[in-house]
Scaffold this motif. Structure first.
Motif, mmCIF file in Angstrom:
data_model
loop_
_atom_site.group_PDB
_atom_site.id
_atom_site.type_symbol
_atom_site.label_atom_id
_atom_site.label_comp_id
_atom_site.label_asym_id
_atom_site.label_seq_id
_atom_site.Cartn_x
_atom_site.Cartn_y
_atom_site.Cartn_z
ATOM 1 N N UNK A 289 -62.712 -5.238 -5.185
ATOM 2 C CA UNK A 289 -63.720 -4.252 -4.763
ATOM 3 C C UNK A 289 -65.058 -4.518 -5.444
ATOM 4 N N UNK A 290 -65.043 -4.758 -6.754
ATOM 5 C CA UNK A 290 -66.285 -5.026 -7.497
ATOM 6 C C UNK A 290 -66.979 -6.278 -6.979
ATOM 7 N N UNK A 291 -66.210 -7.332 -6.787
ATOM 8 C CA UNK A 291 -66.795 -8.605 -6.350
ATOM 9 C C UNK A 291 -67.321 -8.492 -4.926
ATOM 10 N N UNK A 292 -66.573 -7.836 -4.048
ATOM 11 C CA UNK A 292 -67.049 -7.647 -2.671
ATOM 12 C C UNK A 292 -68.361 -6.868 -2.651
ATOM 13 N N UNK A 293 -68.476 -5.867 -3.519
ATOM 14 C CA UNK A 293 -69.703 -5.077 -3.593
ATOM 15 C C UNK A 293 -70.877 -5.949 -4.062
ATOM 16 N N UNK A 294 -70.654 -6.777 -5.071
ATOM 17 C CA UNK A 294 -71.707 -7.672 -5.570
ATOM 18 C C UNK A 294 -72.163 -8.615 -4.457
ATOM 19 N N UNK A 295 -71.211 -9.177 -3.739
ATOM 20 C CA UNK A 295 -71.535 -10.147 -2.682
ATOM 21 C C UNK A 295 -72.313 -9.486 -1.551
ATOM 22 N N UNK A 296 -71.948 -8.274 -1.192
ATOM 23 C CA UNK A 296 -72.640 -7.569 -0.105
ATOM 24 C C UNK A 296 -74.074 -7.209 -0.475
ATOM 25 N N UNK A 297 -74.308 -6.963 -1.765
ATOM 26 C CA UNK A 297 -75.637 -6.525 -2.195
ATOM 27 C C UNK A 297 -76.605 -7.675 -2.453
ATOM 28 N N UNK A 298 -76.114 -8.876 -2.630
ATOM 29 C CA UNK A 298 -76.982 -9.992 -3.022
ATOM 30 C C UNK A 298 -76.849 -11.163 -2.058
ATOM 31 N N UNK A 299 -77.965 -11.860 -1.857
ATOM 32 C CA UNK A 299 -77.920 -13.099 -1.092
ATOM 33 C C UNK A 299 -77.540 -14.260 -2.008
ATOM 34 N N UNK A 300 -78.200 -14.309 -3.170
ATOM 35 C CA UNK A 300 -77.907 -15.344 -4.163
ATOM 36 C C UNK A 300 -77.527 -14.652 -5.456
ATOM 37 N N UNK A 301 -76.386 -15.046 -5.994
ATOM 38 C CA UNK A 301 -75.878 -14.412 -7.203
ATOM 39 C C UNK A 301 -76.553 -14.960 -8.446
ATOM 40 N N UNK A 302 -76.763 -14.094 -9.408
ATOM 41 C CA UNK A 302 -77.317 -14.521 -10.691
ATOM 42 C C UNK A 302 -76.250 -15.274 -11.481
#
Length: 161
Positions: free
Chosen positions: A22-35
């Motif tokens: 759930x946490x990772x899916x949320x991060x991916x949905x919110x960002x185009x490129x991950x930090x």
């Protein structure tokens, strides 16, 4: 291992994987490129998830219940599927090149897919499968260490960028 301890271990692993997913899916949905920090977080969680699954698979030889074995195999298949489909979709920022993400000279996604296929094959014959589980557990532990390494390297690389 007592049945109650094993059930707690399975529940702990299921819960961990579910909430990390759930946490990772949320991060991916919110960002185009991950930090770098987000990439490191994702790699660390892939590592921990695979480690927990490998520990369950190592316990297979001690388990007499086919339904418990099936539950472990289903959880392992779910976790592998999630990682296999999530990893290629990540636009990550890391000091490493994703095309070099290899274990035993095999691309990491192919390596995990190979483990998933082996797990699917043995899960069809639960009674005889427990003796093959250790080989798969070893592969998942290798993948866990690889993702742990990626997490640490990404974190160190962020100090210099």
């Amino acid at each position: 291992m007592k049945k109650e301890q094993l059930e707690i271990l399975i529940y702990d692993t299921e819960t961990f994987v579910y909430f990390q997913q759930k946490k990772i899916d949320k991060i991916i949905k919110e960002k185009d490129i991950l930090s770098v920090e987000e990439s490191s977080f994702i790699f660390r969680n892939f590592s921990e998830s695979l480690y927990k699954i490998s520990e369950l698979l190592y316990k297979a030889v001690e388990i007499d219940s086919s339904s418990t074995m099936k539950e472990i195999y289903d959880l392992a298949l779910h976790t592998l599927g999630w990682i296999i489909f999530t990893l290629p979709s990540l636009e990550i920022h890391t000091p490493l090149f994703p095309e070099n993400f290899r274990i035993h000279d095999i691309d990491i996604v192919d390596f995990l897919a190979q483990s998933m296929i082996e797990l699917e094959n043995i899960s069809e014959d639960v009674k005889n499968s427990k003796y093959y589980s250790e080989d798969i557990a070893n592969n998942l532990k290798d993948a866990s260490m690889f993702f742990g390494y990626l997490s640490k390297v990404s974190k160190k690389g962020s100090l210099y960028s």
